[in-house]
Design a protein around this motif. Structure first.
Motif, PDB file in Angstrom:
ATOM      1  N   GLN A   1     -87.999  84.185 -12.282  1.00 17.18           N
ATOM      2  CA  GLN A   1     -89.189  85.157 -12.371  1.00 17.18           C
ATOM      3  C   GLN A   1     -90.225  84.387 -12.941  1.00 17.18           C
ATOM      4  O   GLN A   1     -90.517  83.056 -13.159  1.00 17.18           O
ATOM      5  CB  GLN A   1     -88.554  85.743 -13.755  1.00 17.18           C
TER       6      GLN A   1
ATOM      7  N   GLU B   1     -89.800  87.084  -7.073  1.00 17.63           N
ATOM      8  CA  GLU B   1     -88.676  86.154  -6.423  1.00 17.63           C
ATOM      9  C   GLU B   1     -88.288  86.744  -5.190  1.00 17.63           C
ATOM     10  O   GLU B   1     -87.986  87.929  -5.030  1.00 17.63           O
ATOM     11  CB  GLU B   1     -87.570  86.533  -7.682  1.00 17.63           C
TER      12      GLU B   1
ATOM     13  N   ASN C   1     -95.332  80.349 -10.854  1.00 16.17           N
ATOM     14  CA  ASN C   1     -94.109  80.494 -10.054  1.00 16.17           C
ATOM     15  C   ASN C   1     -93.653  79.173  -9.463  1.00 16.17           C
ATOM     16  O   ASN C   1     -94.434  78.288  -9.093  1.00 16.17           O
ATOM     17  CB  ASN C   1     -94.338  81.457  -9.111  1.00 16.17           C
TER      18      ASN C   1
ATOM     19  N   VAL D   1     -88.508  81.560  -6.246  1.00 12.84           N
ATOM     20  CA  VAL D   1     -87.241  81.388  -7.044  1.00 12.84           C
ATOM     21  C   VAL D   1     -87.617  81.758  -8.561  1.00 12.84           C
ATOM     22  O   VAL D   1     -88.543  81.330  -8.961  1.00 12.84           O
ATOM     23  CB  VAL D   1     -86.685  80.340  -6.949  1.00 12.84           C
TER      24      VAL D   1
END
Length: 217
Positions: free
Chosen positions: A82, A150, A115, A80
């Motif tokens: 960027q 993403e 991430n 989820v």
């Protein structure tokens, strides 16, 4: 219609019902696993990693069975947000060596990608649905490890890197892409580096099987 004619009609109807039932059964079985041809057709979208390591980095090509004993759990979920890219100065801690590296123009600054992975389920029950963890990747290892984006859905083998389990190390051995219709495709060379045979199977079946692996509680 004679009794004999009625009997023939009934037999034909029963045969037709049996044929239809068999077709449904075969379709159901076929839809529970992707064929090798179907998997290969999806490889461009769901590639294999853990093969080409950077030349200047020494990576031991271990099997899944060798690495799984260090895994805390397998998490299923989605990337989820960027990617966050940042740099970090990493010294060896040996003053003479660090000075020599600097004199030879060897940089101690490295780039990393961070991430957020939102968990739907994990095999050991450490997380609740919606929990988030941070996955960190050195930019030098991109290609050997996935470049997370993403929306990617994955099963990832993780080892906890913090007391609150918010940061996690991970390995590509035992990692699976998850398609939109819930099939799993190995993100590593499953045949070469493991005894697993899970690629092409449904997510529920794969998670059930992976529950057998990882650190003993």
């Amino acid at each position: 219609m004679s009794k004999k004619g009625k009997r023939r009609l009934i037999n034909r109807i029963l045969c037709l019902i049996l044929i239809v039932f068999c077709c449904f059964l075969m379709y159901g079985c076929a839809s529970n696993r992707l064929s090798e041809t179907e998997i290969e057709g999806l490889r461009e979208e769901y590639p294999t990693y853990g093969i080409n390591a950077p030349e200047h980095i020494d990576i031991k090509f271990t099997s899944f069975e060798e690495t799984e004993k260090y895994i805390d759990t397998f998490v299923y979920g989605e990337i989820v947000g960027q990617t966050r890219i940042y740099t970090k100065n990493i010294l060896t801690g040996i003053e003479e060596l660090d000075k020599k590296r600097e004199e030879n123009g060897i940089s101690s600054t490295f780039s990393f990608r961070e991430n957020i992975f939102r968990i739907t389920k994990d095999t050991k029950g450490y997380y609740n649905e919606g929990d988030e963890i941070i996955l960190t990747t050195s930019e030098e290892l991109l290609g050997y490890l996935p470049e997370f984006k993403e929306g990617m859905k994955l099963i990832i083998p993780v080892a906890f890197d913090s007391d609150d389990n918010k940061n996690a190390d991970y390995t590509v051995k035992g990692m699976y892409h998850v398609t939109e219709d819930g099939f799993c495709i190995a993100a590593f060379d499953e045949e070469t580096y493991s005894k697993l045979d899970l690629s092409g199977r449904k997510i529920e079946e794969v998670l059930k099987e992976l529950k057998k692996y990882g650190k003993s509680e």
